[in-house]
Design a protein around this motif. Structure first.
Motif, PDB file in Angstrom:
ATOM      1  N   ASP A   1      96.923  -6.254  34.085  1.00  0.00           N
ATOM      2  CA  ASP A   1      97.205  -6.894  32.796  1.00  0.00           C
ATOM      3  C   ASP A   1      95.952  -7.657  32.389  1.00  0.00           C
ATOM      4  O   ASP A   1      95.616  -8.683  32.985  1.00  0.00           O
ATOM      5  CB  ASP A   1      98.402  -7.846  32.926  1.00  0.00           C
ATOM      6  CG  ASP A   1      98.832  -8.438  31.590  1.00  0.00           C
ATOM      7  OD1 ASP A   1      97.976  -8.570  30.697  1.00  0.00           O
ATOM      8  OD2 ASP A   1     100.026  -8.773  31.451  1.00  0.00           O
ATOM      9  N   THR A   2      95.244  -7.145  31.398  1.00  0.00           N
ATOM     10  CA  THR A   2      93.964  -7.742  31.010  1.00  0.00           C
ATOM     11  C   THR A   2      94.148  -9.080  30.308  1.00  0.00           C
ATOM     12  O   THR A   2      93.227  -9.899  30.277  1.00  0.00           O
ATOM     13  CB  THR A   2      93.179  -6.791  30.091  1.00  0.00           C
ATOM     14  OG1 THR A   2      94.022  -6.383  28.999  1.00  0.00           O
ATOM     15  CG2 THR A   2      92.726  -5.560  30.847  1.00  0.00           C
ATOM     16  N   GLU A   3      95.332  -9.326  29.727  1.00  0.00           N
ATOM     17  CA  GLU A   3      95.543 -10.590  29.016  1.00  0.00           C
ATOM     18  C   GLU A   3      95.617 -11.768  29.982  1.00  0.00           C
ATOM     19  O   GLU A   3      95.078 -12.845  29.706  1.00  0.00           O
ATOM     20  CB  GLU A   3      96.826 -10.512  28.180  1.00  0.00           C
ATOM     21  CG  GLU A   3      96.709  -9.576  26.986  1.00  0.00           C
ATOM     22  CD  GLU A   3      97.929  -9.636  26.092  1.00  0.00           C
ATOM     23  OE1 GLU A   3      98.773 -10.540  26.288  1.00  0.00           O
ATOM     24  OE2 GLU A   3      98.037  -8.781  25.202  1.00  0.00           O
ATOM     25  N   VAL A   4      96.291 -11.578  31.104  1.00  0.00           N
ATOM     26  CA  VAL A   4      96.402 -12.670  32.087  1.00  0.00           C
ATOM     27  C   VAL A   4      95.413 -12.505  33.238  1.00  0.00           C
ATOM     28  O   VAL A   4      95.364 -13.323  34.146  1.00  0.00           O
ATOM     29  CB  VAL A   4      97.844 -12.782  32.638  1.00  0.00           C
ATOM     30  CG1 VAL A   4      98.811 -13.096  31.522  1.00  0.00           C
ATOM     31  CG2 VAL A   4      98.258 -11.511  33.378  1.00  0.00           C
ATOM     32  N   ARG A   5      94.646 -11.407  33.203  1.00  0.00           N
ATOM     33  CA  ARG A   5      93.630 -11.106  34.224  1.00  0.00           C
ATOM     34  C   ARG A   5      94.247 -11.104  35.628  1.00  0.00           C
ATOM     35  O   ARG A   5      93.799 -11.801  36.536  1.00  0.00           O
ATOM     36  CB  ARG A   5      92.462 -12.105  34.140  1.00  0.00           C
ATOM     37  CG  ARG A   5      91.769 -12.079  32.800  1.00  0.00           C
ATOM     38  CD  ARG A   5      90.354 -12.616  32.866  1.00  0.00           C
ATOM     39  NE  ARG A   5      90.288 -14.022  33.246  1.00  0.00           N
ATOM     40  CZ  ARG A   5      89.153 -14.691  33.417  1.00  0.00           C
ATOM     41  NH1 ARG A   5      87.995 -14.078  33.261  1.00  0.00           N
ATOM     42  NH2 ARG A   5      89.166 -15.959  33.758  1.00  0.00           N
ATOM     43  N   PHE A   6      95.269 -10.275  35.780  1.00  0.00           N
ATOM     44  CA  PHE A   6      95.972 -10.192  37.063  1.00  0.00           C
ATOM     45  C   PHE A   6      96.390  -8.756  37.325  1.00  0.00           C
ATOM     46  O   PHE A   6      96.786  -8.040  36.404  1.00  0.00           O
ATOM     47  CB  PHE A   6      97.215 -11.101  37.041  1.00  0.00           C
ATOM     48  CG  PHE A   6      97.866 -11.282  38.393  1.00  0.00           C
ATOM     49  CD1 PHE A   6      97.363 -12.203  39.307  1.00  0.00           C
ATOM     50  CD2 PHE A   6      98.980 -10.528  38.751  1.00  0.00           C
ATOM     51  CE1 PHE A   6      97.964 -12.378  40.546  1.00  0.00           C
ATOM     52  CE2 PHE A   6      99.584 -10.694  39.991  1.00  0.00           C
ATOM     53  CZ  PHE A   6      99.075 -11.626  40.893  1.00  0.00           C
TER      54      PHE A   6
ATOM     55  N   TYR B   1      99.041  -6.331  39.073  1.00  0.00           N
ATOM     56  CA  TYR B   1     100.414  -6.310  39.568  1.00  0.00           C
ATOM     57  C   TYR B   1     100.650  -5.076  40.434  1.00  0.00           C
ATOM     58  O   TYR B   1      99.984  -4.049  40.269  1.00  0.00           O
ATOM     59  CB  TYR B   1     101.398  -6.294  38.400  1.00  0.00           C
ATOM     60  CG  TYR B   1     101.433  -7.563  37.600  1.00  0.00           C
ATOM     61  CD1 TYR B   1     102.223  -8.637  38.000  1.00  0.00           C
ATOM     62  CD2 TYR B   1     100.676  -7.700  36.441  1.00  0.00           C
ATOM     63  CE1 TYR B   1     102.262  -9.820  37.257  1.00  0.00           C
ATOM     64  CE2 TYR B   1     100.706  -8.870  35.698  1.00  0.00           C
ATOM     65  CZ  TYR B   1     101.495  -9.928  36.112  1.00  0.00           C
ATOM     66  OH  TYR B   1     101.520 -11.085  35.383  1.00  0.00           O
TER      67      TYR B   1
ATOM     68  N   ASP C   1      91.133 -20.714  40.370  1.00  0.00           N
ATOM     69  CA  ASP C   1      92.065 -19.756  39.771  1.00  0.00           C
ATOM     70  C   ASP C   1      92.142 -18.476  40.608  1.00  0.00           C
ATOM     71  O   ASP C   1      93.223 -17.902  40.785  1.00  0.00           O
ATOM     72  CB  ASP C   1      91.644 -19.418  38.346  1.00  0.00           C
ATOM     73  CG  ASP C   1      91.836 -20.585  37.390  1.00  0.00           C
ATOM     74  OD1 ASP C   1      92.714 -21.431  37.660  1.00  0.00           O
ATOM     75  OD2 ASP C   1      91.107 -20.651  36.385  1.00  0.00           O
TER      76      ASP C   1
ATOM     77  N   ALA D   1      95.407 -16.840  42.402  1.00  0.00           N
ATOM     78  CA  ALA D   1      95.783 -15.443  42.162  1.00  0.00           C
ATOM     79  C   ALA D   1      95.857 -14.666  43.467  1.00  0.00           C
ATOM     80  O   ALA D   1      96.742 -13.818  43.651  1.00  0.00           O
ATOM     81  CB  ALA D   1      94.775 -14.791  41.215  1.00  0.00           C
TER      82      ALA D   1
ATOM     83  N   ASP E   1      99.046 -15.548  45.215  1.00  0.00           N
ATOM     84  CA  ASP E   1     100.208 -14.998  44.522  1.00  0.00           C
ATOM     85  C   ASP E   1     100.390 -13.503  44.748  1.00  0.00           C
ATOM     86  O   ASP E   1     101.397 -12.934  44.325  1.00  0.00           O
ATOM     87  CB  ASP E   1     100.095 -15.259  43.014  1.00  0.00           C
ATOM     88  CG  ASP E   1     100.242 -16.733  42.668  1.00  0.00           C
ATOM     89  OD1 ASP E   1     100.794 -17.486  43.497  1.00  0.00           O
ATOM     90  OD2 ASP E   1      99.793 -17.129  41.575  1.00  0.00           O
TER      91      ASP E   1
END
Length: 386
Positions: A156-161, A163, A353, A357, A360
């Protein structure tokens, strides 16, 4: 680690052999395919790697269409775009040709074809209701192992994570392991993906989810990769490349049915933040993560040293275990893997950050040594200052 109750279920049919990618059409017919979506990036297509697959499908009389809008780390929107296209075209089988990007995107498209909805509806562990659309994978790198794993990583490029969709029902139906596709792969990609495969095997063997079955695959992969990676990358030795491809798939089975650990948690975080190639991200953290984890399972790391071919004669168990750290550093140097500090965009201001991440990540609980956000932060600093 003592023996414990566990289940080992392996749903993927694996075929290995030179030129076997020209038999994809036969496998597709066995799956009852009537129209196929080929998922491959533009570079793989331009290199001609997909040609044998195309010819095989034509020979089998099965029409196909392409989804080639891919980045080095597959995006959620790209999988959803591929799904909408596949649905419109009436696709009932997918063929992925490429590295982890193509295969993870194809897996995610398969999830949406059978489950509907959006990608985020299905992220997590064990959320799928049924097996995905029949999927044949033709890996073009000796590293990712995605052709045999029950996992897809999607960004997800918007939250830079990044999944995970982690479920046995996402595993490919067929893996076609053709070592000939490696012969034209650039040295840089061979190097980073090769270290990625070694990381898979090491973490599979040392993580808390390891079992007797996955240990066997992991140790074989550690041995065959360690013996052949330099010859494959630096000498372009075809026999070594053949074995690297086999080692990569074997490592994929090992971690796919145990887990990875802190190194991959850090690598996924780094890839999510900066879009760093996954193999490089794994390599830059492997020495310091290995050093951090050794106290939790010294005997296992000592055994890794033996399977890497290190001379442990006369060494204590602890000494042998710590030899693995230096061996990994030397390997990365020999293969010209960049350091964390040398990667574009990496900024220590982001380390807090990145540490969160990493923590998580779904695989954090599998790390052999209990690890905190502060530990991840310390590992990021250590890797950056090496």
């Amino acid at each position: 680690m003592g023996l414990t109750n566990y289940t080992f279920n392996f749903p993927t049919k694996v075929r290995y052999g030179k030129g076997i990618s020209s038999e994809v059409g036969e496998e597709a017919k066995l799956l009852g395919a009537t129209k196929i979506l080929i998922v491959a990036d533009k570079g793989v297509i331009a290199a001609g790697v997909v040609k044998p697959v195309e010819e095989s499908l034509k020979k089998a009389g099965i029409p196909f269409v392409y989804h080639d809008n891919l980045n080095s780390n597959p995006r959620i929107w790209q999988a959803e775009e591929g799904y909408e296209f596949a649905k419109k075209e009436g696709v009932d089988c997918i063929v992925a040709v490429g590295g982890g990007t193509s295969m993870d995107c194809a897996k995610t498209i398969g999830v949406l074809l059978t489950h509907g909805g959006k990608v985020m509806d299905w992220v997590g562990v064990g959320n799928l209701k049924t097996r995905i659309t029949p999927l044949i994978c033709v890996p073009t790198t000796a590293g990712t192992g995605s052709e045999v794993t029950p996992d897809a990583v999607i960004m997800d490029t918007e939250v830079r994570f990044k999944y995970d969709i982690f479920d046995a029902k996402i595993a490919p139906w067929v893996a076609m392991i053709d070592p000939e596709v490696l012969y034209g792969v650039p040295e840089k990609i061979l190097a980073s993906t090769g270290v990625d495969a070694l990381t898979h095997a090491i973490e599979a063997y040392t993580c808390k989810q390891a079992s007797a079955h996955t240990d066997a695959f992991a140790l074989y992969a550690i041995e065959v990769i360690s013996k052949n990676i330099r010859k494959a990358v630096l000498d372009k030795d075809h026999d070594a490349m053949d074995l690297m491809m086999l080692g990569s798939t074997t490592a994929g089975i090992a971690f796919g049915y145990s887990d990875v650990a802190a190194d991959h948690c850090l690598a996924q975080a780094l890839g999510g933040f900066y879009d760093v190639a996954h193999g490089v991200a794994c390599a830059v953290f492997l020495p310091c993560v290995t050093k951090f984890n050794i106290p939790s399972c010294i005997e296992r790391y000592a055994n890794i040293a033996k399977h890497m071919g290190l001379d442990v004669h006369g060494k204590s168990t602890e000494e042998a275990a710590y030899m693995v750290v230096d061996a990994i550093r030397e390997l990365c140097a020999d293969l010209h893997i960049p350091k964390l500090k040398e990667l574009d965009k990496v900024d220590p201001k982001d380390f807090r950050d990145l540490a969160q991440a990493s923590f998580d990540c779904v695989s954090t609980p599998s790390n052999p040594r209990d690890i905190t956000v502060d530990d991840f932060y310390a590992l990021l600093e250590e890797a950056y200052n090496e």
